[in-house]
Design a protein around this motif. Sequence first.
Motif, PDB file in Angstrom:
ATOM      1  N   ARG A   1       8.259  -0.212   3.934  1.00 29.24           N
ATOM      2  CA  ARG A   1       9.134  -0.363   2.944  1.00 29.24           C
ATOM      3  C   ARG A   1       9.529   1.134   2.193  1.00 29.24           C
ATOM      4  NH1 ARG A   1       9.172  -5.210  -1.355  1.00 29.24           N
ATOM      5  NH2 ARG A   1       9.271  -6.593   1.265  1.00 29.24           N
ATOM      6  N   GLU A   2      10.541   1.392   2.897  1.00 27.39           N
ATOM      7  CA  GLU A   2      11.096   3.127   1.817  1.00 27.39           C
ATOM      8  C   GLU A   2      11.180   2.677   0.613  1.00 27.39           C
ATOM      9  OE1 GLU A   2      11.206   5.693   3.577  1.00 27.39           O
ATOM     10  OE2 GLU A   2      10.604   4.743   5.515  1.00 27.39           O
ATOM     11  N   ASN A   3      10.885   4.084  -0.277  1.00 28.67           N
ATOM     12  CA  ASN A   3      10.637   3.947  -2.247  1.00 28.67           C
ATOM     13  C   ASN A   3      12.447   4.943  -2.669  1.00 28.67           C
ATOM     14  OD1 ASN A   3      11.047   3.889  -4.126  1.00 28.67           O
ATOM     15  ND2 ASN A   3       9.159   4.771  -4.429  1.00 28.67           N
TER      16      ASN A   3
ATOM     17  N   GLU B   1      12.364   9.780  -9.307  1.00 27.32           N
ATOM     18  CA  GLU B   1      12.817   9.083 -10.527  1.00 27.32           C
ATOM     19  C   GLU B   1      12.108   9.004 -11.500  1.00 27.32           C
ATOM     20  OE1 GLU B   1      15.891   5.924 -10.701  1.00 27.32           O
ATOM     21  OE2 GLU B   1      16.731   6.589  -8.840  1.00 27.32           O
ATOM     22  N   HIS B   2      12.135   8.873 -13.086  1.00 26.36           N
ATOM     23  CA  HIS B   2      10.988   8.652 -13.760  1.00 26.36           C
ATOM     24  C   HIS B   2      11.884   8.061 -15.217  1.00 26.36           C
ATOM     25  CE1 HIS B   2       8.602  12.269 -12.226  1.00 26.36           C
ATOM     26  NE2 HIS B   2       9.764  12.566 -12.036  1.00 26.36           N
ATOM     27  N   GLY B   3      10.887   7.470 -16.277  1.00 23.75           N
ATOM     28  CA  GLY B   3      11.497   6.775 -16.850  1.00 23.75           C
ATOM     29  C   GLY B   3      11.736   5.802 -17.160  1.00 23.75           C
ATOM     30  N   GLU B   4      12.024   4.706 -17.381  1.00 20.32           N
ATOM     31  CA  GLU B   4      11.844   2.994 -18.164  1.00 20.32           C
ATOM     32  C   GLU B   4      13.079   2.531 -16.795  1.00 20.32           C
ATOM     33  OE1 GLU B   4      10.101   1.165 -19.632  1.00 20.32           O
ATOM     34  OE2 GLU B   4       8.881   2.872 -20.514  1.00 20.32           O
ATOM     35  N   GLU B   5      13.996   3.115 -16.756  1.00 25.19           N
ATOM     36  CA  GLU B   5      15.338   2.321 -15.491  1.00 25.19           C
ATOM     37  C   GLU B   5      14.330   2.281 -14.069  1.00 25.19           C
ATOM     38  OE1 GLU B   5      18.820   3.958 -15.101  1.00 25.19           O
ATOM     39  OE2 GLU B   5      19.461   3.985 -17.477  1.00 25.19           O
ATOM     40  N   LYS B   6      13.186   3.709 -13.679  1.00 26.32           N
ATOM     41  CA  LYS B   6      12.512   3.404 -12.887  1.00 26.32           C
ATOM     42  C   LYS B   6      11.766   1.893 -12.536  1.00 26.32           C
ATOM     43  CE  LYS B   6       9.200   5.874  -9.998  1.00 26.32           C
ATOM     44  NZ  LYS B   6       9.284   7.575  -9.428  1.00 26.32           N
ATOM     45  N   HIS B   7      10.910   1.635 -13.548  1.00 28.98           N
ATOM     46  CA  HIS B   7      10.175   0.602 -13.433  1.00 28.98           C
ATOM     47  C   HIS B   7      10.678  -0.710 -13.390  1.00 28.98           C
ATOM     48  CE1 HIS B   7       7.027   3.719 -16.570  1.00 28.98           C
ATOM     49  NE2 HIS B   7       7.056   3.867 -15.614  1.00 28.98           N
ATOM     50  N   ALA B   8      12.286  -0.642 -13.723  1.00 32.25           N
ATOM     51  CA  ALA B   8      12.501  -1.819 -13.783  1.00 32.25           C
ATOM     52  C   ALA B   8      12.912  -1.694 -12.430  1.00 32.25           C
ATOM     53  CB  ALA B   8      13.972  -2.080 -14.263  1.00 32.25           C
ATOM     54  N   LYS B   9      13.841  -0.587 -11.612  1.00 26.45           N
ATOM     55  CA  LYS B   9      13.890  -0.522 -10.012  1.00 26.45           C
ATOM     56  C   LYS B   9      12.677  -0.998  -8.954  1.00 26.45           C
ATOM     57  CE  LYS B   9      17.177   2.191 -10.840  1.00 26.45           C
ATOM     58  NZ  LYS B   9      17.688   3.972 -11.267  1.00 26.45           N
ATOM     59  N   MET B  10      11.390  -0.819  -9.877  1.00 29.71           N
ATOM     60  CA  MET B  10      10.116  -0.454  -9.089  1.00 29.71           C
ATOM     61  C   MET B  10       9.513  -1.629  -8.891  1.00 29.71           C
ATOM     62  SD  MET B  10       9.394   2.322  -6.982  1.00 29.71           S
ATOM     63  CE  MET B  10       8.104   1.595  -7.128  1.00 29.71           C
ATOM     64  N   ARG B  11       9.836  -2.571 -10.404  1.00 25.67           N
ATOM     65  CA  ARG B  11       9.399  -4.241 -10.129  1.00 25.67           C
ATOM     66  C   ARG B  11      10.783  -4.660  -9.809  1.00 25.67           C
ATOM     67  NH1 ARG B  11       8.447  -2.747 -15.902  1.00 25.67           N
ATOM     68  NH2 ARG B  11      10.599  -3.306 -16.136  1.00 25.67           N
ATOM     69  N   GLU B  12      11.787  -4.579  -8.950  1.00 29.00           N
ATOM     70  CA  GLU B  12      12.486  -5.516  -8.050  1.00 29.00           C
ATOM     71  C   GLU B  12      12.190  -4.760  -6.970  1.00 29.00           C
ATOM     72  OE1 GLU B  12      15.615  -7.889  -7.045  1.00 29.00           O
ATOM     73  OE2 GLU B  12      14.638  -7.718  -9.047  1.00 29.00           O
TER      74      GLU B  12
ATOM     75  N   ILE C   1       0.574  -1.198   0.079  1.00 29.46           N
ATOM     76  CA  ILE C   1      -0.127  -0.142  -0.334  1.00 29.46           C
ATOM     77  C   ILE C   1       1.169   1.351  -0.363  1.00 29.46           C
ATOM     78  CG2 ILE C   1      -2.316   1.099   1.564  1.00 29.46           C
ATOM     79  CD1 ILE C   1      -2.631  -1.433   2.161  1.00 29.46           C
ATOM     80  N   ALA C   2       1.203   2.509  -0.965  1.00 29.85           N
ATOM     81  CA  ALA C   2       1.644   3.663  -0.937  1.00 29.85           C
ATOM     82  C   ALA C   2       0.842   3.809   0.039  1.00 29.85           C
ATOM     83  CB  ALA C   2       1.673   4.092  -2.526  1.00 29.85           C
ATOM     84  N   LEU C   3       1.687   4.948   0.432  1.00 24.67           N
ATOM     85  CA  LEU C   3       2.031   5.656   1.986  1.00 24.67           C
ATOM     86  C   LEU C   3       2.406   6.480   1.739  1.00 24.67           C
ATOM     87  CD1 LEU C   3       2.714   2.985   4.960  1.00 24.67           C
ATOM     88  CD2 LEU C   3       0.801   3.680   3.390  1.00 24.67           C
ATOM     89  N   THR C   4       1.627   7.685   2.942  1.00 23.16           N
ATOM     90  CA  THR C   4       2.671   9.564   2.734  1.00 23.16           C
ATOM     91  C   THR C   4       3.794   9.381   3.392  1.00 23.16           C
ATOM     92  OG1 THR C   4       1.173   9.578   5.009  1.00 23.16           O
ATOM     93  CG2 THR C   4       0.463  10.785   2.217  1.00 23.16           C
ATOM     94  N   LYS C   5       4.666  10.528   4.038  1.00 23.55           N
ATOM     95  CA  LYS C   5       5.513  10.047   4.813  1.00 23.55           C
ATOM     96  C   LYS C   5       5.635   9.956   6.067  1.00 23.55           C
ATOM     97  CE  LYS C   5       8.986  12.940   3.099  1.00 23.55           C
ATOM     98  NZ  LYS C   5      10.221  14.086   2.965  1.00 23.55           N
ATOM     99  N   GLU C   6       4.443  10.612   6.290  1.00 21.64           N
ATOM    100  CA  GLU C   6       3.730  10.141   7.690  1.00 21.64           C
ATOM    101  C   GLU C   6       3.374   8.956   7.574  1.00 21.64           C
ATOM    102  OE1 GLU C   6       2.074  13.014   5.460  1.00 21.64           O
ATOM    103  OE2 GLU C   6       4.128  14.034   6.275  1.00 21.64           O
ATOM    104  N   GLY C   7       2.744   8.013   6.659  1.00 22.09           N
ATOM    105  CA  GLY C   7       2.216   6.370   6.931  1.00 22.09           C
ATOM    106  C   GLY C   7       0.900   6.541   7.549  1.00 22.09           C
TER     107      GLY C   7
ATOM    108  N   TYR D   1       5.790   2.079   1.291  1.00 21.36           N
ATOM    109  CA  TYR D   1       4.669   1.253   0.468  1.00 21.36           C
ATOM    110  C   TYR D   1       4.459   0.434   2.473  1.00 21.36           C
ATOM    111  CZ  TYR D   1       5.867   2.629  -3.603  1.00 21.36           C
ATOM    112  OH  TYR D   1       6.321   3.203  -4.963  1.00 21.36           O
ATOM    113  N   ALA D   2       3.367   0.131   2.930  1.00 16.63           N
ATOM    114  CA  ALA D   2       2.916  -0.867   3.943  1.00 16.63           C
ATOM    115  C   ALA D   2       3.215  -2.289   3.219  1.00 16.63           C
ATOM    116  CB  ALA D   2       1.785   0.174   4.608  1.00 16.63           C
ATOM    117  N   ILE D   3       3.772  -2.695   3.386  1.00 19.88           N
ATOM    118  CA  ILE D   3       4.125  -4.590   3.254  1.00 19.88           C
ATOM    119  C   ILE D   3       2.773  -5.348   4.490  1.00 19.88           C
ATOM    120  CG2 ILE D   3       4.938  -5.912   2.467  1.00 19.88           C
ATOM    121  CD1 ILE D   3       6.065  -3.826   0.442  1.00 19.88           C
ATOM    122  N   TYR D   4       1.988  -5.844   3.791  1.00 20.38           N
ATOM    123  CA  TYR D   4       1.143  -6.899   4.518  1.00 20.38           C
ATOM    124  C   TYR D   4       1.055  -8.167   3.471  1.00 20.38           C
ATOM    125  CZ  TYR D   4      -1.322  -3.044   6.587  1.00 20.38           C
ATOM    126  OH  TYR D   4      -1.037  -1.771   7.819  1.00 20.38           O
TER     127      TYR D   4
END
Length: 108
Positions: free
Chosen positions: A42-44, A49-60, A5-11, A25-28
């Motif tokens: 989990r910190e992001n 970042e932007h672009g295709e490289e970011k997509h690969a990093k986010m999948r990982e 679940i995508a969270l704000t900085k405060e969570g 992200y809150a991982i449940y």
Amino acid sequence: MRIAIALTKEGERVYPGPFGHAPRYAIYEVGPEEELRLLEIRENPYAKEHGEEKHAKMRELLKDVALKVGARFGHGGSLGAFPVADRVEVGAVSLEEALSRLKERSSA
């Protein structure tokens, strides 16, 4: 099954912007009785970042997660980091409301 679940900085709320820009992200884990158990926050490191490289990093970063939950998602289809079937938009609600919506969805 694990859920991010995508969270704000405060969570305390779902991040209002695109899922991939959330600072954390809150991982449940979904248990056998459909209960949700928080595993970690989990910190992001790729939030700005932007672009295709970011997509690969986010999948990982979220490779162990089956369902992504956020207020909204950016690009769809093959351009996006995550397939449409693996995500749920809940809006910029409280974390408690997002969890409630997930429980309702799983019992439907």
